[in-house]
Each structure stands twice: as structure tokens, then as C-alpha cells.
Design an enzyme around this catalytic site. Structure first.
Site, PDB file in Angstrom:
ATOM      1  N   SER A 270       0.859  -1.360  -0.143  1.00 22.18           N
ATOM      2  CA  SER A 270       0.251  -0.018  -0.176  1.00 22.18           C
ATOM      3  C   SER A 270       0.923   1.366   0.010  1.00 22.18           C
ATOM      4  CB  SER A 270      -0.746   0.066   1.219  1.00 22.18           C
ATOM      5  OG  SER A 270      -1.631   1.163   1.441  1.00 22.18           O
TER       6      SER A 270
ATOM      7  N   TYR B  86      -2.459  -0.436  10.413  1.00 25.36           N
ATOM      8  CA  TYR B  86      -2.635  -0.789   9.025  1.00 25.36           C
ATOM      9  C   TYR B  86      -1.257  -0.576   8.422  1.00 25.36           C
ATOM     10  CZ  TYR B  86      -4.161  -1.010   4.118  1.00 25.36           C
ATOM     11  OH  TYR B  86      -4.308  -1.249   2.905  1.00 25.36           O
TER      12      TYR B  86
END
Ligand code: NAD
Length: 302
Positions: free
Chosen positions: A194, A207
Site C-alpha cells: 500500500s 494498518y
């Protein structure tokens, strides 16, 4: 004059192809139990402008998180390239059936595996069922992921911390360990990282940490498996229109989703999936391993 850091100076979403992608998202929050099928604006995963050329013909791929979002788009485009596909998903049966329908329309087989990547034994069974049903395993796409926005690190208790790490990082480890005995020279692992793992994220502390770890895992495993001729790479998406964010953030923030990218819009899943073909297919990337490929809608790599 100050140097320009962006391709765009206006407020309009940037289009880079004749296929115009949605610029503004609806203000819709998904409730627990709702899935991709419930999104007012359906994510685009079909990649109609992408023509297959048998880059993955005869190969068998296992994709975690393959029922929806990025994973669905990867399943469909892998099938277009000739691969049989098994998809792991947590709970959205309707989404999974829809993915199977589209894979089969491309002319290859699709196996649905409902379960939890936090469960080591289940991960082993998922790999074994893939091998037994489809006849082997050549490509693993680690893609299942979870996040929840919070304002403060003080809001992250041990239970939440473990959940994020167990799904995002633990799932990648377990599936890789289960898959490895079946992989061979020419096989490939593609991990979904990501942009938050590259840049950090103020309200996705746990995260973003898992995503940074996934990037380090990708490079480490690439070195570890190099002599076996198995390549390991990652794609680092920027904002992508999938159920992940509408399930997490309030409706008014969903309406703004992706506007902080230089292109001032989120990607559609079909704008990500070709990167996975590129990294999975030896015909495209036989000399590439251990990279994190940013597909972020912003200028430069991070
Ligand atoms: P998505 O909601 O469509 O996919 C998430 C998937 O994870 C689902 O298929 C779900 O079934 C699966 N999953 C979650 N918990 C699981 C568990 N315990 N066991 C098995 N499967 C589980 O969203 P997406 O955006 O397509 O997410 C795919 C990947 O892309 C994730 O790793 C996510 O972190 C990453 N990503 C997404 C974005 C974005 O903006 N959407 C940006 C960067 C990275």
C-alpha cells in the site's frame, strides 16, 4: 517560479485514458455484512480495453481476498490471460459467486474457498484444495486485508492490534508457507502492499505498519527464494474504489475518497490488475524480483 510537484493544478479529476473513470464517489457508508454488490457505484474490474495474450496459459493462481475489489479484478484478468484461479474470501458469498461467474466467462476454472487467513490449518487446507482441484499451484497473490481508521494511537488496544497484524501480515506468512512446497522455478508470489506502507498514514497507524512490513517481507522473501527461481514482488496501490474504505469511513469522507492523490480521484480496480499480470508472468518480468511497484495516481514512486 516554484517547481511543480503534480501533473495537475486544477480541482478536476485527471483522466489518462480514453476510458473515463469515475471522478467523484457517492457518499455511501457500507454497513457490516454489506459487500461490493451493495455499492451504489460499482467498482470497475472488467478492464475491457485489456486484451489477453495467454501470458498465464496453463498456470494456476491462488488469490486471497479474491471475491471483491482488487482481488476480483486480478482474478478476472488472470483468467483472461489463461490461468485457472482459486480465490480465498472471508464471508461475502454473493461477491465470490460474481467473481466466479466472470472468471468462467473468460474460459477458465474458478474455485471458491471461504475461510479465515488467521487460521493456519485452514490456510493449509485452502492450498491443498487448490492443488487437488485445479492440478497444482504456480502463482500466489497475497491480497486479503483489513483496516479501521482511528484518530489516536491510544484507540488501538491489543485485540485490535493483533487483529490487524494477524490478517494483514500473518495471513501472508501462513499462505506463503502453505504454498511454498508446491511452487517451483517460474512460480511467482505477488503481495498487495500500500501507499500507506511507503508514506505512512496518520489515521491508519496499525494498518500502515503492516503494509510497511509487507514491503520488507516482499524484499526479504525475494532474496530467500532467489536460488529456487521463484520471484516475489509487491504492488503498492494508492486509493482504490473497493468495499474496503466505504466499510470503514463515514459517508461524507467516502465522497472525498481519492481526492488527495495527484490525479484527484481513486483508481478503479481494473487500473491495478494489469500490474499483477506484469509481476506474475515470467514473459513480462523474469528479471524482476523484490520490487514494490507503486500504482498510486500520484507523481513519482512515493
Ligand atoms: P476488499 O474489501 O474488496 O478486499 C479485502 C479482502 O480481504 C476481501 O476479499 C475479504 O474477504 C478479505 N479478507 C479480510 N479479512 C479476511 C480474513 N480474516 N480471512 C480471509 N480473507 C479476509 O478491498 P481491497 O481494497 O480490494 O483490498 C485488497 C487489498 O488491497 C488489501 O490488502 C488492502 O489493504 C489493499 N489496498 C487497498 C487500497 C484501497 O484503497 N482500496 C489501497 C492500498 C492497498
Amino acid at each position: 517560479m516554484a517547481p511543480r510537484t503534480s501533473t495537475s493544478t486544477g480541482d478536476e479529476p485527471v483522466q489518462t485514458s480514453d476510458r473515463i473513470q469515475p471522478g467523484r464517489m457517492p457518499a455511501q457508508h457500507l454497513e457490516p455484512g454489506e459487500q461490493e454488490a451493495d455499492l451504489e457505484l460499482q467498482p470497475r474490474f472488467k478492464a475491457p480495453d485489456y486484451l489477453g495474450s495467454q501470458k498465464l496459459k496453463g498456470r494456476i493462481a491462488l488469490i486471497s481476498g479474491g471475491d471483491s475489489g482488487i482481488g476480483r479484478a486480478v482474478a478476472v484478468i488472470f483468467a483472461r490471460e489463461g490461468a485457472d484461479v482459486a480465490i480465498i474470501y472471508h464471508s461475502s458469498d454473493e461477491d465470490a459467486e460474481e467473481t466466479r461467474r466472470h472468471v468462467e466467462e473468460e474460459g477458465t476454472r474458478c474455485l471458491l474457498l471461504r475461510g479465515d487467513v488467521r487460521d493456519r490449518e485452514w490456510c493449509k487446507q485452502a492450498v491443498e484444495r487448490t492443488v487437488q482441484t485445479l492440478g497444482g499451484l504456480d502463482i500466489l497473490v497475497n491480497n486479503a486485508g483489513y483496516h479501521k481508521h482511528v484518530d489516536s494511537i491510544m484507540d488501538i488496544d491489543d485485540e485490535r492490534l493483533c487483529e490487524t497484524w494477524e490478517i494483514n501480515m500473518g495471513g501472508y506468512f501462513r499462505l506463503t508457507q502453505a504454498a511454498l512446497p508446491h511452487l517451483k522455478r517460474g512460480s511467482s508470489i505477488v503481495n498487495t502492499g500500500s501507499v500507506t506502507g511507503l508514506r505512512g498514514s496518520a489515521d491508519l497507524l496499525d494498518y500502515a505498519s503492516t503494509k510497511g512490513a509487507i514491503h520488507a517481507f516482499t524484499k526479504s522473501l525475494a532474496s530467500n527464494l532467489l536460488e529456487r527461481g521463484i520471484r516475489v514482488n509487491a504492488v503498492a496501490p494508492g486509493p482504490v474504489w473497493t468495499p474496503l474504505n466505504p466499510s470503514d469511513i463515514p459517508a461524507q469522507e467516502v465522497a472525498e475518497f481519492g481526492r488527495d492523490a495527484d490525479m484527484k480521484r481513486p483508481a478503479q480496480p481494473e487500473e491495478l490488475s494489469p500490474a499483477y499480470v506484469f509481476l506474475a508472468a515470467p514473459s513480462c518480468s523474469s528479471y524482476i524480483t523484490g520490487i514494490v511497484l507503486p500504482v498510486t495516481g500520484s507523481v513519482g514512486s512515493i
